[in-house]
Design a protein around this motif. Structure first.
Motif, mmCIF file in Angstrom:
data_model
loop_
_atom_site.group_PDB
_atom_site.id
_atom_site.type_symbol
_atom_site.label_atom_id
_atom_site.label_comp_id
_atom_site.label_asym_id
_atom_site.label_seq_id
_atom_site.Cartn_x
_atom_site.Cartn_y
_atom_site.Cartn_z
ATOM 1 N N UNK A 1 0.832 -1.196 0.000
ATOM 2 C CA UNK A 1 0.000 0.000 0.000
ATOM 3 C C UNK A 1 0.873 1.255 0.000
ATOM 4 N N UNK A 2 0.278 2.362 -0.401
ATOM 5 C CA UNK A 2 0.998 3.634 -0.363
ATOM 6 C C UNK A 2 1.062 4.126 1.081
ATOM 7 N N UNK A 3 2.230 4.571 1.546
ATOM 8 C CA UNK A 3 2.314 5.130 2.899
ATOM 9 C C UNK A 3 1.353 6.305 3.075
ATOM 10 N N UNK A 4 0.822 6.457 4.265
ATOM 11 C CA UNK A 4 -0.128 7.536 4.529
ATOM 12 C C UNK A 4 0.544 8.895 4.518
ATOM 13 N N UNK A 5 1.838 8.931 4.841
ATOM 14 C CA UNK A 5 2.549 10.210 4.955
ATOM 15 C C UNK A 5 3.803 10.168 4.091
#
Length: 351
Positions: free
Chosen positions: A335-339
């Motif tokens: 998944x893409x990191x949130x930050x």
């Protein structure tokens, strides 16, 4: 999979390892092999390392620990062009602080390494500290304490001309309205203060819903008897509060800076404090850290100083580890990191 916990004496490697292990256990993933590195901060001040600023340790220390490492979680390790170039297995760096200033983001992107950070990790701690500095400055708490410990009973501080003010009914100006500023605003309003905010990026509707008034910076300084700085330090905000703007403050105003030293031009401060134009100054951050022995404000009245401690709580260390562990979990799940700090890296297509 090999993960390096490059901690220090605040966000310890053991906290990082435990947080990452808990995150991965919740998702049923097999625990990776961990390596640990303990960097010297805060027992040794952080500073520039090669092209990055506010780092701890050396490139050679980090390189010695990065062999075979795909993921690194750190607070202060110096991720420079040299480090990225010498670490071909590295894919992800999770920085456990509010901004990845110890990482050369352009170099990370060139080498296909994703970098995340941990916004808000110290917001409660820093907000509480800012309020504490404000109260100490307004009521001369630290000065009275120091005098009493010297055996001097300062009953004269009860005299009208020497006594402090109250937050209830005061106008408090907050320069910057991110996670920290919003908590400070809630506390100040609970005391009964009117809160003004200057932040060109703040959402007006959200600010109004919070019960604060969004104004231009010069208007905030002219109207506020207490001003607290909570902006990020960028080229745009360097010396944001300069000599001209300091002179906009009402006579005897209190100024608090627990954000970044570079937001404030320190040169005019001694004169403003000595003539009473500035009633009190509380600083946790400085233009030079650590401050030198001949610092111009050492012998100036009504100055409170602390050594960059606003975020120093154990809860901050645990939140920092937990936020970065969540980012590691996202990365390992594809998944893409949130930050994500370097979104350009996504175009590179490197897994």
């Amino acid at each position: 999979m090999r993960i390096l916990a490059a901690g220090d004496h605040f966000v310890r490697p053991s906290l990082i390892r435990e947080a990452v292990s808990q995150e991965l256990s919740r998702t049923g993933r097999e625990l990776p092999e961990f390596a640990e590195l303990t960097l010297p901060w805060p027992h040794e001040p952080f500073g520039p390392v090669a092209e990055v600023r506010e780092a701890s340790g050396t490139e050679d220390q980090l390189l010695g620990a990065l062999a075979g490492v795909s993921v690194c979680v750190t607070q202060m390790a110096p991720f420079t062009e040299r480090v990225f170039a010498a670490s071909p297995a590295l894919r992800f760096v999770a920085v456990s602080r509010g901004g990845p200033v110890n990482v050369d983001l352009a170099a990370a992107t060139r080498h296909g390494v994703r970098v995340s950070f941990a916004p808000g990790r110290n917001a409660p701690a820093a907000a509480e500290f800012a309020v504490g500095l404000t109260l100490a400055a307004m009521r001369r708490i630290t000065a009275a304490d120091a005098e009493l410990k010297r055996g001097v009973w300062r009953g004269d501080l009860y005299a009208y001309e020497e006594s402090g003010g109250e937050l209830g009914g005061a106008t408090v100006g907050l320069v910057g309205y991110g996670a920290i500023g919003r908590i400070v605003a809630r506390v100040m309003r609970a005391f009964g203060a009117q809160v003004l905010v200057a932040d060109p990026y703040a959402d007006r509707a959200a600010a109004e819903a919070d019960g604060v008034e969004l104004v231009e910076l010069d208007a905030l300084l002219s109207r506020s008897s207490v001003v607290s700085l909570h902006a990020r330090l960028t080229e745009e905000t360097h010396h944001l509060i300069d000599s001209r703007r300091l002179r906009l403050l009402p006579h005897g105003a209190v100024l608090v800076n627990s954000a970044r030293g570079g937001l404030l031009d320190h040169a005019p401060l001694p004169e403003l404090l000595r003539d009473g134009a500035l009633g009190a100054l509380a600083l946790d951050v400085y233009d030079i850290e650590p401050i030198p022995a001949d610092w111009a404000l050492h012998d100036v009245p009504n100055v409170i100083t602390t050594p960059h401690l606003a975020g120093a709580t154990r809860q901050t260390a645990h939140r920092a580890a937990a936020i970065t562990a969540s980012e590691v979990g996202r990365f390992l799940r594809g998944e893409e990191p949130a930050h994500l700090a370097n979104r350009d890296v996504l175009a590179a297509g490197r897994p």
